[in-house]
Write an enzyme that holds these catalytic residues in place. Structure first.
Site, PDB file in Angstrom:
ATOM      1  CG  ASP A  44      32.092-104.037 -41.181  1.00  0.00           C
ATOM      2  OD1 ASP A  44      32.432-103.020 -41.810  1.00  0.00           O
ATOM      3  OD2 ASP A  44      32.243-105.204 -41.612  1.00  0.00           O
ATOM      4  CG  ASP A  74      31.909-100.903 -45.990  1.00  0.00           C
ATOM      5  OD1 ASP A  74      32.119-102.085 -46.255  1.00  0.00           O
ATOM      6  OD2 ASP A  74      31.171-100.163 -46.683  1.00  0.00           O
ATOM      7  CD  GLU A 113      35.971-102.903 -48.353  1.00  0.00           C
ATOM      8  OE1 GLU A 113      35.651-103.875 -49.057  1.00  0.00           O
ATOM      9  OE2 GLU A 113      35.149-102.016 -48.037  1.00  0.00           O
ATOM     10  CG  HIS A 132      31.571-109.849 -46.544  1.00  0.00           C
ATOM     11  ND1 HIS A 132      32.707-109.286 -45.995  1.00  0.00           N
ATOM     12  CD2 HIS A 132      30.833-108.818 -47.006  1.00  0.00           C
ATOM     13  CE1 HIS A 132      32.638-107.974 -46.118  1.00  0.00           C
ATOM     14  NE2 HIS A 132      31.510-107.660 -46.723  1.00  0.00           N
ATOM     15  CG  ASP A 133      32.572-107.880 -50.185  1.00  0.00           C
ATOM     16  OD1 ASP A 133      31.357-108.092 -49.994  1.00  0.00           O
ATOM     17  OD2 ASP A 133      33.182-106.908 -49.694  1.00  0.00           O
TER      18      ASP A 133
HETATM   19  C1  NOJ Z   1      32.342-103.256 -48.930  1.00  0.00           C
HETATM   20  C2  NOJ Z   1      31.672-104.385 -48.222  1.00  0.00           C
HETATM   21  O1  NOJ Z   1      32.623-105.341 -47.883  1.00  0.00           O
HETATM   22  C3  NOJ Z   1      30.594-104.900 -49.146  1.00  0.00           C
HETATM   23  O2  NOJ Z   1      30.034-106.110 -48.700  1.00  0.00           O
HETATM   24  C4  NOJ Z   1      29.560-103.834 -49.298  1.00  0.00           C
HETATM   25  O3  NOJ Z   1      28.613-104.230 -50.262  1.00  0.00           O
HETATM   26  C5  NOJ Z   1      30.178-102.504 -49.745  1.00  0.00           C
HETATM   27  N1  NOJ Z   1      31.402-102.188 -49.076  1.00  0.00           N
HETATM   28  C6  NOJ Z   1      29.221-101.374 -49.487  1.00  0.00           C
HETATM   29  O4  NOJ Z   1      29.078-101.182 -48.101  1.00  0.00           O
END
Ligand code: NOJ
Length: 560
Positions: free
Chosen positions: A98, A199, A256, A329-330
């Protein structure tokens, strides 16, 4: 369309804190990952995406990095990490790390320096502004609730933080910062990693004037996203990163990108642009949210999901590349979200896997998806750990006075901890994740839903995912074929056709708990087809014609 290893790969995401604890401290770690590589090999995945394992005070579980070249103590040592990489490569599993470079932790040495004085050499590594009429420099809201600015007494200025106040945004306009990032990327690439997941990488270029965002009469904040997503210099920065770093290695990259359209994704991923290989879109993840955002619950309309995914499939058909995902994970667990985590848990998990894995793009599996892990409904906010969830709860319940039950309901449906409950390995205490006390409670359904049970059941979701992955290895059409949605207006079926070098696939997916009749395209009627996979038992070779699908049934026919 050029053939590439990352187009033919299946990626498995590991959220290290919740994967496997080897030393009994209740927190997953690197040695815990290494000891499960044979499990991943058996599943058949090609690449692991590892969420951050760098030194971090864990305000946002490692997405707040205080040292990019050190491993978080709780996760182990650099020697552990090197051993893990070696063991992955021995098994022909690649590793992508990451890359979190929109922001650092406020405990990163750069920020500690930056705060010291306006003329500190690191001042411009971050985004500082003077107060506007004694207030924040603009009206932007942080993604984690509250203003996106934090005042610093010492120098009398505010710094920007799109996420938590412990995650100050880096200033990509400042060239020395960009060079530091590129050097750091080389450090990891030279250790032998195989790429990066980046990210919120489309947030790194901000509109230079940081203007106020649109604000409705009842809103406390404005929407700054048009000024920090896909900003004016984003393509220049990514192209520079590509030329200075990425192009010198045979690696894969996935960015992302909240708020990116398929048309913009072409500019990020087309070969000739020399930027990234693929992006993570959020469009299909936003379809069950109302105008109030993520916590504003709205039922999914299947036709919206089909339109969105088909739009991405078509837009990137001849240029660029898609990533395919239901979970990370989100996000809440897909079987609870778009499937049925009760009576049809197994069928619907397999159907969702089929629907995703038969599309064109690189599929991503998030830990536990392969065993059909579900959302969790802890009764008390005390049991939740995610900063986004906790800040939202505080804001809505304590500040706006909203009903606790309503807010808890939205947490049960959408909260990020749904994905972060520890991996369920077996039926022993805490699902075999730890011998200690897990940092986040294990989903109480672990005695029934766990990896050991799945490995002992030939009909399990695990073996179905294994079969989906091996089909992708066997048939080029799954990787490279064109995509066409059929039955666009059907509210219950997600059916589509793939085509490649004279072969065709017919993919049928019933998204409901009721039997549904289906019709095959006219050109297919009477054709002989072989059934490549299905989540209900069927004959292998059939003559195609109209028929019925059982609840959550999925079938993939190959013609020609
Ligand atoms: C996206 C990540 O997937 C998430 O888990 C994170 O809180 C935010 N970006 C900030 O880094």
């Amino acid at each position: 369309m050029t053939k590439q290893w990352w187009k033919e790969s299946v990626v498995y995401q590991i959220y290290p804190r919740s994967f496997n604890d080897s030393n009994g401290d209740g927190i997953g770690d690197i040695q815990g990952i290494t000891s499960k590589l044979d499990y991943l090999k058996e599943l058949g995945i090609d690449v692991v995406w590892l969420s951050p394992v760098y030194e971090s005070p864990n305000d946002d579980n490692g997405y707040d990095i205080s040292h990019y070249q050190k491993i978080m103590n709780e996760f182990g040592t650099m020697a552990d990490w090197e051993e893990m990489l070696e063991e992955m490569h021995k098994r022909d599993i690649k590793l992508i790390m990451d890359l979190v470079v929109n922001h650092t932790s406020d405990e990163h040495p750069w920020f500690i320096e930056s705060k010291k004085s306006k003329d500190n050499p690191y001042r411009d590594y971050y985004i500082w502004r003077s107060p506007q009429n004694g207030h924040e420099p603009n009206n932007w809201e942080s993604v984690f609730s509250g203003p996106a600015w934090e005042y610093d007494e010492q120098t009398g200025e505010y710094y920007l933080h799109i996420f938590s106040k412990k995650q100050p945004d880096l200033n990509w306009e400042h060239q020395p910062l960009r060079e530091e990032v590129y050097d750091m990327m080389k450090f990891w690439l030279d250790k032998g990693i195989d790429g990066f997941r980046m990210d919120v990488i489309n947030f790194i270029s901000k509109h230079p004037e940081l203007p106020d965002g649109e604000q409705g009469p009842k809103d406390t904040f404005g929407d700054g996203s048009p000024y920090f997503m896909n900003g004016p210099r984003i393509h220049e920065f990514l192209h520079e990163m590509n030329q200075e770093v990425l192009s010198n290695y045979d690696v894969m990259t996935v960015g992302e990108m909240p708020g990116v359209t398929p048309e913009q994704a072409i500019d990020y991923t087309a070969d000739h642009r020399d930027e990234l290989n693929m992006v993570f879109t959020f469009e299909h993840m936003d379809l069950d949210s109302g105008s109030g955002g993520k916590w504003d619950l709205k039922p999914l309309q299947l036709t919206d999901l089909k339109d969105t995914l088909a739009h991405w499939q078509k837009a990137l058909e001849s240029q660029g590349w898609n990533s395919l995902y239901w979970n990370n994970h989100d996000q809440p667990r897909i079987v609870s979200r778009f499937g049925d985590d009760g009576a049809y848990r197994v069928e619907s998990a397999k159907m969702l896997g089929t629907c995703l894995h038969m599309m064109k793009g690189t599929p991503y599996i998030y830990q536990g998806e392969e065993i059909g892990m579900t959302n969790v409904s802890f009764a008390s906010i005390e049991d939740y750990k995610d900063i986004e969830t906790l800040n939202m709860y505080k804001d809505k319940v304590e500040e706006q006075g909203q009903a606790v039950e309503e807010v808890m309901k939205s947490i049960h449906v959408k909260g990020r901890d749904n994905a972060r409950t520890p991996m369920q390995w077996d039926a022993s205490e805490h699902g075999g994740f730890t011998t200690g006390t897990p940092w986040l409670r294990v989903n109480p359904n672990y005695p029934e839903i766990n990896a050991e049970a799945a490995l002992n059941d030939p009909q399990s979701i695990f073996y179905y995912y294994q079969a989906l992955i091996s089909l992708r290895k066997q048939y080029d059409i799954i990787v490279y074929g064109s995509f066409d949605l059929i039955d666009r207006d059907h509210e219950s079926l997600f059916n589509y056709v793939r085509e490649y070098q004279g072969e065709k696939l017919l993919v049928l997916n019933n998204f409901t708990g009721e039997e549904q009749s289906y019709q095959v395209p006219e050109a297919f009627i009477g054709k002989e087809a072989s059934l490549l996979i299905s989540n209900y038992g069927h004959k292998n070779v059939v003559e195609l014609g109209d028929g019925f699908l059982q609840p959550y049934e999925a079938r993939v026919y190959k013609i020609g």
